[in-house]
Design a protein around this motif. Structure first.
Motif, mmCIF file in Angstrom:
data_model
loop_
_atom_site.group_PDB
_atom_site.id
_atom_site.type_symbol
_atom_site.label_atom_id
_atom_site.label_comp_id
_atom_site.label_asym_id
_atom_site.label_seq_id
_atom_site.Cartn_x
_atom_site.Cartn_y
_atom_site.Cartn_z
ATOM 1 N N GLU A 5 18.781 -25.056 -39.572
ATOM 2 C CA GLU A 5 18.248 -23.573 -38.554
ATOM 3 C C GLU A 5 19.437 -22.747 -38.568
ATOM 4 O O GLU A 5 19.091 -21.585 -38.851
ATOM 5 N N SER A 19 14.917 -30.340 -32.591
ATOM 6 C CA SER A 19 14.515 -31.560 -33.364
ATOM 7 C C SER A 19 14.120 -32.442 -32.129
ATOM 8 O O SER A 19 13.288 -33.394 -32.631
ATOM 9 N N ASN A 59 18.965 -30.797 -38.935
ATOM 10 C CA ASN A 59 18.042 -29.698 -38.546
ATOM 11 C C ASN A 59 18.764 -28.591 -38.035
ATOM 12 O O ASN A 59 18.674 -27.436 -38.198
ATOM 13 N N THR A 108 19.349 -36.873 -38.159
ATOM 14 C CA THR A 108 18.273 -35.953 -38.280
ATOM 15 C C THR A 108 18.543 -34.500 -37.446
ATOM 16 O O THR A 108 18.280 -33.449 -38.026
ATOM 17 N N GLY A 161 19.100 -25.996 -33.418
ATOM 18 C CA GLY A 161 18.199 -26.813 -34.092
ATOM 19 C C GLY A 161 18.171 -28.414 -33.740
ATOM 20 O O GLY A 161 17.305 -29.012 -33.777
ATOM 21 N N GLU A 162 19.302 -28.677 -32.909
ATOM 22 C CA GLU A 162 19.519 -29.957 -32.309
ATOM 23 C C GLU A 162 18.397 -30.112 -31.259
ATOM 24 O O GLU A 162 17.605 -31.148 -31.011
ATOM 25 N N ASN A 199 10.633 -33.459 -33.784
ATOM 26 C CA ASN A 199 10.756 -34.549 -34.688
ATOM 27 C C ASN A 199 10.660 -35.736 -33.871
ATOM 28 O O ASN A 199 9.762 -36.755 -34.114
#
Length: 651
Positions: free
Chosen positions: A253, A171, A249, A245, A167-168, A175
């Motif tokens: 996830e 991101s 995320n 963030t 997820g990192e 993002n």
């Protein structure tokens, strides 16, 4: 190891900002065009107030002239006013170009206003062109940045993804790049326009009145101090915001991917609590960043109003003394606003710029990550693709101080089926990863048909190896497209099906896809689906069971027609009957091919030509099933333990 955001030493606003600007080098021509349009627009818009000031002077001169007797000169009229004791009025009117007895020249006023209208229209059109070119430049730059990230991800070693949360990484690739794009869209064109406006307005202000220009500049140092102080306090909060963030995320996830297990073990509350904690952390960082940076605009507005008051007072005194005309003061007050407004805009954009630079730092940290070893300049190629594999004193370790595999030697002849067994953590999957060059060996070498794999190109090495993993992977698309993903690519070309991560490979027929499915015993269940091979599934494989997903990945391997076949616990998700069928199919597929089979259920590898028993990164036994059982060693103990467990389960 937890894959968080940037470390404290990455908070280099100036360096990251310069590097971000460097991304615009390929767009130099478009940027020059945009700058030319902005310069023209600003120059015209800056000239507007002076022209309107001239119109004001014409109107004022007409009003004054109409009230004075006709037939005298301006000097005579001023002397008459002084003789009456109206010296102040005479001084004020001395700066006005009027004609006694003559009213407002509406023709001249109309001409001046028409010129102003044309100038403002031209300025607007040029700004429209500049905005268009700015958007084009930014979108192209962000496009290239996305391509750089995608290319970088494909060059990163498997060890990088082992250390980072998925997820990192996602991101940063989504993002953070989106934030950079939005920041550039909202600031770049406006920032250039504001800076050029400041320069142009300063030139006009000094031209009209150097004294008033110096008065207007009194507040600039105060504005600079405010912007610097607020910016330094806000930047660490923006870095923390995007770090939080990425962490949030990653958590979302993970919880979404494993939502079934979360519910099975009743961990909803713990998951929700962790979410609330990280969400609160993101809220606090975002609130502090926005609050600190948001305080800049009201502070700059206060300074702007202070500047306005100073200019109005001093300008009024200059008009009263006859040094300046009313039109010039009117123009100067407009310039004062034009001067203060860009300063306020630049200051208010600071929070956006800081947020964008914080995201850029995270992107550059990803782009600077250590890549897998480069491809050799002159890669070796096997003389013939037979599938002969040799390991010569291979050593490997994940951590420098923790050896895993030491001095491992192995020779596999073409067409042999090699089974690799052993307890968890013995190095079975690691051995296969070394063969695929997902990891590089620490010592020794691996030969494929006489060529050192470290000196081969990865593409050529992996193109001859088919791999079926325990963890299945499907992409959003039809079942036919998912099976066709394993077909040999022709220049990596695919049809543009628009159905997610893949598409049917060029040159693959439906008959070949169905033949591969039949060989993997997947044809029966596929035809039972509503749309058969055209049934659309998502990347989670919704609508098909875990065993059926495994059959699809095995069919994909059949279609790839590899020289070497790697099966890493590939039948773990299928039932016993299907497993027997797959073993027969694998026997056909393995005929004439070298096969590596990693298995925990020893009953599935009885027919292997060679069985390797690994413990602690070393091969402790090797031989056929019957030979190893007869020797009574580690394999026999594993087999007996598994057999006893099976009997216990039946009982």
């Amino acid at each position: 190891m937890m894959g968080g955001g940037p470390a404290p030493h990455t908070m280099d606003f100036k360096g990251s900002g310069k590097r971000m600007l460097g991304q615009f080098r390929p767009e130099r021509t478009t940027l020059y065009g945009m700058l030319a349009a902005v310069v023209g627009s600003v120059a015209l818009s800056v000239a507007g107030p002076k022209i309107l000031g001239d119109a004001t002077d014409l109107v004022f001169a007409g009003i004054v002239g109409r009230q004075l007797p006709e037939g005298i000169t301006k000097e005579q009229a001023l002397e008459g006013l002084r003789a009456k004791g109206d010296s102040g009025i005479a001084d004020m009117l001395s700066g006005t170009n009027f004609t006694p007895g003559q009213g407002i020249d509406f023709g001249a006023v109309g001409s001046v206003l028409l010129v102003a209208l044309v100038i403002f229209l031209a300025s607007g059109l040029l700004m429209l062109v500049a905005t268009r070119l700015s958007n084009l430049t930014i979108n192209r730059t962000v496009l290239r940045l996305r391509e750089q990230v995608q290319t970088k991800l494909s060059r990163l070693p498997l060890s990088y993804f082992d250390r980072q949360k998925r997820g990192e990484v996602l991101s940063r690739a989504t993002n953070d790049i989106d934030n950079i794009g939005q920041t550039l869209q909202q600031t770049m064109g406006q920032l250039i326009n504001s800076l050029l406006t400041i320069i142009g307005v300063l030139v006009m202000m000094f031209w009209i009145s150097p004294l008033l220009a110096l008065v207007a500049l009194v507040t600039v140092p105060l504005s600079a101090v405010v912007a610097t102080r607020v910016g330094k306090r806000a930047q660490p909060q923006f870095v923390q915001q995007w770090k939080s963030t990425g962490k949030l995320n990653a958590h979302i996830e993970e919880m979404y991917t494993g939502h079934t297990l979360v519910k099975v073990f009743g961990r909803q509350e713990e998951s929700a609590a962790a979410f609330r904690e990280q969400n609160e952390e993101l809220y606090q960082a975002g609130f502090k960043a926005q609050f600190i940076s948001g305080s800049m605009q009201p502070l700059m507005m206060f300074i702007s109003n202070l500047n306005y008051v100073l200019v109005a007072v001093v300008g009024g005194l200059r008009v009263a003394s006859g040094t300046l005309s009313i039109g010039d003061v009117q123009a100067f007050i407009q310039y004062s606003r034009q001067f203060s407004m860009p300063l306020t805009q630049v200051a208010s954009m600071a929070n956006l710029v800081q947020s964008g630079v914080a995201s850029a730092e995270r992107i550059f940290e990803l782009l600077d990550a250590e890549e897998q070893s480069p491809e050799p300049a002159s890669p070796e190629r096997p003389v013939a693709s037979e599938g002969k594999v040799a390991l010569e004193k291979v050593s490997f370790r994940y951590e420098p101080d923790k050896p895993l595999i030491e001095d491992l030697s192995l020779s596999v002849e073409p067409g042999q089926t090699v089974a690799i067994v052993g307890p968890t953590g013995a190095g079975k999957t690691t051995l296969v990863n070394l063969l695929m060059r997902f990891y590089e060996v620490s010592g020794g070498r691996i030969l494929l048909d006489g060529a050192d794999t470290a000196r081969m190109s990865r593409e050529e090495l992996r193109s001859g190896i088919g791999m079926v993993l325990q963890d299945t992977w499907l992409f959003g698309g039809t079942i036919a497209e998912n099976i066709a993903y394993g077909a040999p690519s022709e220049g990596a070309a695919r049809s543009t099906s628009g159905k997610g991560g893949g598409g049917r490979r060029v040159g693959v027929t439906r008959e070949q896809i169905e033949e591969a499915a039949r060989a993997a015993h997947a044809d029966h269940f596929v035809r039972a689906l509503p749309d058969g091979y055209d049934t659309v599934i998502d990347d989670e494989g919704s609508g098909v069971s875990a065993g059926e997903k495994q059959l699809l990945t095995i069919a994909r391997a059949f279609l790839s027609d590899p020289v070497i076949l790697v099966l890493d616990e590939a039948t773990s998700s299928v039932d016993t009957r299907t497993e027997v069928l797959i073993q027969k199919a694998m026997a056909r597929l393995s005929h004439g091919r070298t096969s590596f089979v990693i298995a925990h259920r020893l009953s599935t590898i009885r027919d292997a030509d060679v069985i390797l028993v690994m413990e602690n990164g070393s091969i402790v036994e090797q031989g056929s099933h019957e030979t190893l059982l007869a020797s009574g060693g580690a394999y026999a103990r594993l087999y007996a333990a598994q057999f006893a467990q099976a009997v216990a389960e039946v009982d």
